[in-house]
Design an enzyme around this catalytic site. Structure first.
Site, PDB file in Angstrom:
ATOM      1  CD  GLU A   5     -28.710 -21.012 -12.959  1.00 13.91           C
ATOM      2  OE1 GLU A   5     -27.853 -20.382 -13.785  1.00 13.91           O
ATOM      3  OE2 GLU A   5     -28.250 -22.019 -12.444  1.00 13.91           O
TER       4      GLU A   5
ATOM      5  CD  GLU B  85     -29.393 -25.459 -13.933  1.00 12.48           C
ATOM      6  OE1 GLU B  85     -28.186 -25.270 -13.605  1.00 12.48           O
ATOM      7  OE2 GLU B  85     -29.932 -24.876 -14.637  1.00 12.48           O
TER       8      GLU B  85
HETATM    9  C1  LIG Z   1     -23.432 -25.508 -14.753  1.00 15.45           C
HETATM   10  C2  LIG Z   1     -23.421 -25.566 -16.450  1.00 15.45           C
HETATM   11  O1  LIG Z   1     -22.950 -26.479 -16.824  1.00 15.45           O
HETATM   12  N1  LIG Z   1     -24.341 -24.551 -16.813  1.00 15.45           N
HETATM   13  C3  LIG Z   1     -24.157 -24.703 -18.208  1.00 15.45           C
HETATM   14  C4  LIG Z   1     -25.594 -24.600 -18.829  1.00 15.45           C
HETATM   15  O2  LIG Z   1     -25.596 -24.588 -20.182  1.00 15.45           O
HETATM   16  C5  LIG Z   1     -25.481 -23.334 -20.683  1.00 15.45           C
HETATM   17  C6  LIG Z   1     -25.657 -23.777 -22.048  1.00 15.45           C
HETATM   18  O3  LIG Z   1     -26.873 -24.188 -22.501  1.00 15.45           O
HETATM   19  C7  LIG Z   1     -24.158 -22.878 -20.382  1.00 15.45           C
HETATM   20  O4  LIG Z   1     -23.893 -21.764 -20.823  1.00 15.45           O
HETATM   21  C8  LIG Z   1     -23.725 -23.097 -18.727  1.00 15.45           C
HETATM   22  O5  LIG Z   1     -22.453 -22.920 -18.641  1.00 15.45           O
END
Ligand SMILES: CC(=O)N[C@H]1CO[C@H](CO)[C@@H](O)[C@@H]1O
Ligand SMILES: *[C@@H]1O[C@H](CO)[C@@H](O)[C@H](O)[C@H]1NC(C)=O
Ligand SMILES: *[C@@H]1O[C@H](CO)[C@@H](O)[C@H](O)[C@H]1NC(C)=O
Ligand SMILES: *[C@@H]1O[C@H](CO)[C@@H](O)[C@H](O)[C@H]1NC(C)=O
Ligand SMILES: *[C@@H]1O[C@H](CO)[C@@H](O)[C@H](O)[C@H]1NC(C)=O
Ligand SMILES: *[C@@H]1O[C@H](CO)[C@@H](O)[C@H](O)[C@H]1NC(C)=O
Length: 336
Positions: A162, A271
């Protein structure tokens, strides 16, 4: 902490563990998606603490759980970790032997069992919180890492999680540098999955600048699978239990689907998730069905997320009691 995690922590030979579980029990005669799997999340936890302490700030993955997923039909795992922990201090540096060894143990376990292991720096295009502008350094980082996995054809290289709020041209340059670095190691049979700017959102792919620029990436091996992410809540962030409607998943994929097809590309939803409620379950079924119907351009989908430390997180698919494992998985497993 479960037993198999302790095996990894105790440094027991991964090859021994991998051999113990070396099987690919899923049958693919009825698969609708080429790939279906899950994000393994935990080694990137504590992402402001460097290098961080294993077992306190972050954890590695439960190999028994991975086996449970594989026997349930999953065949791809997106392995979250941090660039700074793997190669500390400098993009051109050398790997931390212990963190690399833990990563390698998980990768070997997965690929020996016949599933794909996606190596995924969960870094948002940042290194020690600063946007990566050293394109040559980024290429060097990937060259170093890919060298360690160049012989494993079941590895998939994910450029970075991302990218966001970055110069669009820089995002393309970083993706291209990673591709060039990886291929330079002789890793030519593996898939590489580039990610775009704007959190690589599928629903914004054609309006974010990604569709205008990302198609220009070149790969001498011609094995790029464009990775997009898609959540189903109102702002697409994956932070709410609710889904906008029962058809929101397929609606949010339509423009990206057309882009992939028009540009002769293939893609992957790296995702996605939805909460424990009827509307989300319907939306998830709708979207997975859509991906299956468009299997010429969509190669699969990876749930967010599993991992030993998610506890009662609304999207946890960690057995035995993760909410998504109990409620969502039984509903959608027929669609993969
Ligand atoms: C969508 C989501 O839950 N994102 C999380 C993914 O995990 C990271 C940490 O590993 C979080 O910071 C995100 O919010
Ligand atoms: C994993 O990391 C832990 C803690 O850093 C270490 O003790 C262990 O030896 C590592 N395991 C493997 C398989 O490398
Ligand atoms: C199923 O396995 C065959 C043989 O390995 C492979 O060619 C095919 O692509 C697989 N199908 C899917 C949907 O994964
Ligand atoms: C990283 O390494 C390169 C090459 O050795 C060097 O030029 C650069 O100064 C280093 N950067 C940092 C932040 O140490
Ligand atoms: C990959 O295979 C080559 C040739 O067999 C070997 O020299 C090299 O050490 C291997 N690399 C790794 C990381 O195993
Ligand atoms: C899922 O939601 C239902 C309805 O609200 C609830 O009864 C159930 O306990 C939830 N399941 C889990 C695992 O959270």
């Amino acid at each position: 902490m479960k037993l198999s995690t302790l095996f990894v922590a105790a440094g027991l030979a991964s090859s021994t563990l991998a051999r113990t579980f070396a099987r690919a029990p899923y049958a693919n005669t009825t698969r609708k998606l080429k790939w279906f799997g899950i994000n393994e999340s935990g080694a990137e936890f504590g992402d402001t603490v460097f290098p961080g302490v294993y077992g306190k700030d972050y954890t590695w993955y439960d190999l028994d759980t991975i086996d449970t997923f594989i026997s349930s039909g999953m065949n791809m795992f997106r392995i979250n970790f941090l660039m700074e922990r793997l190669i500390p201090n400098n993009l051109t540096g050398t790997p931390d032997p212990t963190y690399l060894s833990n990563l390698t143990a998980v990768v070997n376990h997965i690929t020996t069992a016949g599933a794909y292991a996606m190596i995924q720096p969960h870094n948002y295009g940042r290194y020690y919180s600063d946007i990566i502008t050293d394109v040559a350094g980024f290429k060097a980082w990937w060259t170093t890492v890919a060298t360690h996995f160049a012989n494993d054809t079941m590895v998939v290289f994910d450029v970075n999680n991302e990218f966001h709020d970055m110069d669009q041209a820089l995002v393309v340059q970083l993706n291209q540098a990673a591709i060039d670095g990886i291929r330079s190691t002789g890793a030519t049979s593996q898939y590489i999955t580039p990610e775009g700017n704007s959190w690589t959102g599928a629903w914004t792919w054609t309006t974010s600048g990604n569709s205008d620029t990302m198609g220009a990436l070149t790969d001498p091996a011609d094995k790029l699978v464009y990775q997009m992410h898609q959540y189903l809540d109102s702002d697409g962030s994956g932070t709410h239990e609710e889904c906008v409607s029962a058809t929101i998943f397929s609606e949010r994929l339509k423009d990206a689907t057309a882009w992939l097809r028009e540009n002769k590309k293939v893609g992957l939803i790296g995702e996605f998730a939805g909460g424990n409620n009827t509307q989300c379950v319907e939306a998830l079924k709708d979207g997975l069905g859509y991906l299956g119907e468009n299997g010429d351009v969509w190669w699969g989908a990876l749930w967010w997320a599993a991992g030993p430390w998610w506890a009662d997180y609304m999207y946890s698919m960690e057995p035995p009691s993760g909410t998504a494992w109990e409620v969502v998985w039984p509903e959608i497993k027929g669609l993969i």
